[in-house]
Design a protein around this motif. Structure first.
Motif, PDB file in Angstrom:
ATOM      1  N   GLU A  37       0.812  -1.220   0.000  1.00 34.28           N
ATOM      2  CA  GLU A  37       0.000   0.000   0.000  1.00 34.28           C
ATOM      3  C   GLU A  37       0.850   1.277   0.000  1.00 34.28           C
ATOM      4  N   LEU A  38       2.126   1.179   0.374  1.00 35.36           N
ATOM      5  CA  LEU A  38       2.978   2.360   0.506  1.00 35.36           C
ATOM      6  C   LEU A  38       3.525   2.810  -0.837  1.00 35.36           C
ATOM      7  N   ASN A  39       3.670   4.133  -1.001  1.00 37.37           N
ATOM      8  CA  ASN A  39       4.289   4.667  -2.217  1.00 37.37           C
ATOM      9  C   ASN A  39       5.797   4.813  -2.002  1.00 37.37           C
ATOM     10  N   ALA A  40       6.506   5.336  -3.009  1.00 34.14           N
ATOM     11  CA  ALA A  40       7.972   5.398  -2.957  1.00 34.14           C
ATOM     12  C   ALA A  40       8.474   6.207  -1.770  1.00 34.14           C
ATOM     13  N   ALA A  41       7.890   7.388  -1.540  1.00 34.92           N
ATOM     14  CA  ALA A  41       8.325   8.236  -0.427  1.00 34.92           C
ATOM     15  C   ALA A  41       8.041   7.565   0.912  1.00 34.92           C
ATOM     16  N   GLN A  42       6.919   6.873   1.013  1.00 39.77           N
ATOM     17  CA  GLN A  42       6.564   6.195   2.259  1.00 39.77           C
ATOM     18  C   GLN A  42       7.463   4.987   2.508  1.00 39.77           C
ATOM     19  N   ARG A  43       7.883   4.323   1.445  1.00 40.05           N
ATOM     20  CA  ARG A  43       8.837   3.217   1.612  1.00 40.05           C
ATOM     21  C   ARG A  43      10.165   3.723   2.150  1.00 40.05           C
ATOM     22  N   ILE A  44      10.639   4.847   1.621  1.00 36.94           N
ATOM     23  CA  ILE A  44      11.898   5.416   2.118  1.00 36.94           C
ATOM     24  C   ILE A  44      11.746   5.840   3.570  1.00 36.94           C
ATOM     25  N   GLY A  45      10.588   6.390   3.924  1.00 35.07           N
ATOM     26  CA  GLY A  45      10.345   6.781   5.311  1.00 35.07           C
ATOM     27  C   GLY A  45      10.416   5.598   6.256  1.00 35.07           C
ATOM     28  N   LEU A  46       9.835   4.468   5.851  1.00 32.88           N
ATOM     29  CA  LEU A  46       9.891   3.257   6.675  1.00 32.88           C
ATOM     30  C   LEU A  46      11.316   2.722   6.752  1.00 32.88           C
ATOM     31  N   LEU A  47      12.026   2.727   5.627  1.00 31.25           N
ATOM     32  CA  LEU A  47      13.421   2.285   5.616  1.00 31.25           C
ATOM     33  C   LEU A  47      14.259   3.132   6.563  1.00 31.25           C
ATOM     34  N   ASN A  48      14.087   4.447   6.520  1.00 28.58           N
ATOM     35  CA  ASN A  48      14.835   5.355   7.392  1.00 28.58           C
ATOM     36  C   ASN A  48      14.578   5.043   8.868  1.00 28.58           C
ATOM     37  N   ALA A  79       6.897 -10.345 -13.021  1.00 25.94           N
ATOM     38  CA  ALA A  79       7.188  -9.870 -11.664  1.00 25.94           C
ATOM     39  C   ALA A  79       5.896  -9.467 -10.948  1.00 25.94           C
ATOM     40  N   ASP A  80       5.820  -9.789  -9.672  1.00 29.76           N
ATOM     41  CA  ASP A  80       4.686  -9.390  -8.848  1.00 29.76           C
ATOM     42  C   ASP A  80       4.835  -7.902  -8.510  1.00 29.76           C
ATOM     43  N   ALA A  81       3.885  -7.087  -8.924  1.00 24.21           N
ATOM     44  CA  ALA A  81       3.979  -5.634  -8.743  1.00 24.21           C
ATOM     45  C   ALA A  81       3.999  -5.223  -7.274  1.00 24.21           C
ATOM     46  N   ARG A  82       3.680  -6.142  -6.385  1.00 25.35           N
ATOM     47  CA  ARG A  82       3.662  -5.816  -4.949  1.00 25.35           C
ATOM     48  C   ARG A  82       5.000  -6.107  -4.262  1.00 25.35           C
ATOM     49  N   ASN A  83       5.940  -6.727  -4.977  1.00 24.39           N
ATOM     50  CA  ASN A  83       7.158  -7.230  -4.344  1.00 24.39           C
ATOM     51  C   ASN A  83       8.244  -6.165  -4.173  1.00 24.39           C
ATOM     52  N   PHE A  84       7.931  -5.107  -3.446  1.00 22.41           N
ATOM     53  CA  PHE A  84       8.944  -4.138  -3.016  1.00 22.41           C
ATOM     54  C   PHE A  84       9.536  -4.652  -1.705  1.00 22.41           C
ATOM     55  N   HIS A  85      10.853  -4.701  -1.624  1.00 24.58           N
ATOM     56  CA  HIS A  85      11.485  -5.210  -0.412  1.00 24.58           C
ATOM     57  C   HIS A  85      12.825  -4.517  -0.189  1.00 24.58           C
ATOM     58  N   ASN A  90       3.488  -0.878  10.785  1.00 25.04           N
ATOM     59  CA  ASN A  90       2.105  -0.536  11.094  1.00 25.04           C
ATOM     60  C   ASN A  90       1.925   0.973  11.253  1.00 25.04           C
ATOM     61  N   LYS A  91       2.937   1.641  11.824  1.00 28.44           N
ATOM     62  CA  LYS A  91       2.887   3.103  11.914  1.00 28.44           C
ATOM     63  C   LYS A  91       2.877   3.721  10.521  1.00 28.44           C
ATOM     64  N   ALA A  92       3.686   3.155   9.615  1.00 27.31           N
ATOM     65  CA  ALA A  92       3.724   3.663   8.243  1.00 27.31           C
ATOM     66  C   ALA A  92       2.389   3.463   7.545  1.00 27.31           C
ATOM     67  N   LEU A  93       1.750   2.322   7.780  1.00 26.42           N
ATOM     68  CA  LEU A  93       0.433   2.068   7.201  1.00 26.42           C
ATOM     69  C   LEU A  93      -0.599   3.053   7.737  1.00 26.42           C
ATOM     70  N   GLU A  94      -0.589   3.272   9.051  1.00 29.55           N
ATOM     71  CA  GLU A  94      -1.534   4.220   9.655  1.00 29.55           C
ATOM     72  C   GLU A  94      -1.332   5.625   9.099  1.00 29.55           C
ATOM     73  N   LYS A  95      -0.078   6.040   9.008  1.00 31.82           N
ATOM     74  CA  LYS A  95       0.236   7.374   8.488  1.00 31.82           C
ATOM     75  C   LYS A  95      -0.219   7.527   7.053  1.00 31.82           C
ATOM     76  N   ALA A  96      -0.201   6.424   6.291  1.00 30.71           N
ATOM     77  CA  ALA A  96      -0.632   6.458   4.891  1.00 30.71           C
ATOM     78  C   ALA A  96      -2.144   6.314   4.745  1.00 30.71           C
ATOM     79  N   GLY A  97      -2.830   6.151   5.879  1.00 35.21           N
ATOM     80  CA  GLY A  97      -4.288   6.080   5.837  1.00 35.21           C
ATOM     81  C   GLY A  97      -4.859   4.681   5.765  1.00 35.21           C
TER      82      GLY A  97
END
Length: 246
Positions: free
Chosen positions: A98-109, A135-141, A199-206
């Protein structure tokens, strides 16, 4: 719904591996291992969305030269003298799709800065995005590689014993327990921390927080766990054998 996946492992010379080779692949770069003379060239690798190096608080200023990955990982390699040494450790985890690119970087940080702070290690992390045929479009890791030694005053010092499979809690138990926050192992600690941060990242993303680090058995769920295919899927797509994809 987001799917929980976190795995921790070691990079060991006993397995014929090197930290320089591991980071070259994960960051999609070229590195020459100064200890062995081997060259690792992954500049053509696709799917590296973002890479970043993290130092313990206040330490980046002590060695800005180590922002160069070649210098960083060659120094880590050269610090170990044993032929079977563990030269790096790695945490691999999936991003909630569910996270976008900026939100993924935020979680990584959030995860990498805590890892560097709590354990005093240097962390080098890369986000991999889905690529290739089927490729599975959901497989960001993320591949989070970090030193096996603490980094203090510009030098790699003692081993991080809290990451051992069976930490010796009798020796320096106060500091060890402090770094593990009362958990039995570093793996359990970071499985829990990943749940909290994701879970915090998911909540922040709505979105509804849905990740739980506990196994189905621990939660009383009668269901077989799924296998994270990761690189195994890419290998299978190229006609290679994988122990995660049949």
């Amino acid at each position: 719904m987001a799917i929980y996946h976190l795995h921790m492992k070691s990079i060991s010379r006993a397995d014929g591996r090197s930290a320089t080779g591991a980071i070259a692949y994960r960051a999609g770069i070229q590195i020459t291992d100064e200890r062995t003379g081997l060259e690792f060239d992954y500049k053509r690798k696709q799917g590296v969305e973002h890479s970043q190096i993290y130092f313990p608080p206040g330490e980046q200023e002590s060695r800005p030269d180590l922002l160069d990955r070649s210098k960083l990982w060659n120094e880590i390699e050269q610090r170990e003298t044993k032929s079977n040494a563990q030269v790096a450790r790695e945490i691999e985890f999936s991003f909630p799709h569910e996270l976008n690119a900026a939100q993924r970087i935020g979680l990584l940080n959030a995860i990498c800065r805590s890892l560097a702070d709590i354990h005093g290690v240097v962390v080098d992390a890369s986000i991999h995005k889905p690529h290739g045929r089927n490729a599975d479009a959901r497989n960001f890791h993320a591949h989070v590689l970090f030193s096996t030694r603490r980094f203090e005053k510009g030098q790699f010092t003692e081993k991080t014993r809290e990451f051992c499979k069976s930490p010796d809690k009798e020796k320096d138990s106060e500091q060890l327990l402090k770094r593990l926050f009362g958990h039995k192992s570093a793996t359990l600690l970071w499985r829990k921390f990943y749940e909290i941060y994701a879970n915090k990242a998911l909540e922040k993303a709505g979105y509804q927080p849905s990740l739980d680090h506990r196994s189905y058995l621990e939660r009383g769920i009668d269901q077989q766990p799924t296998i994270h295919e990761g690189a195994g899927r890419a290998m299978s797509n190229r006609g290679l054998e994988s122990n995660t994809v049949t």
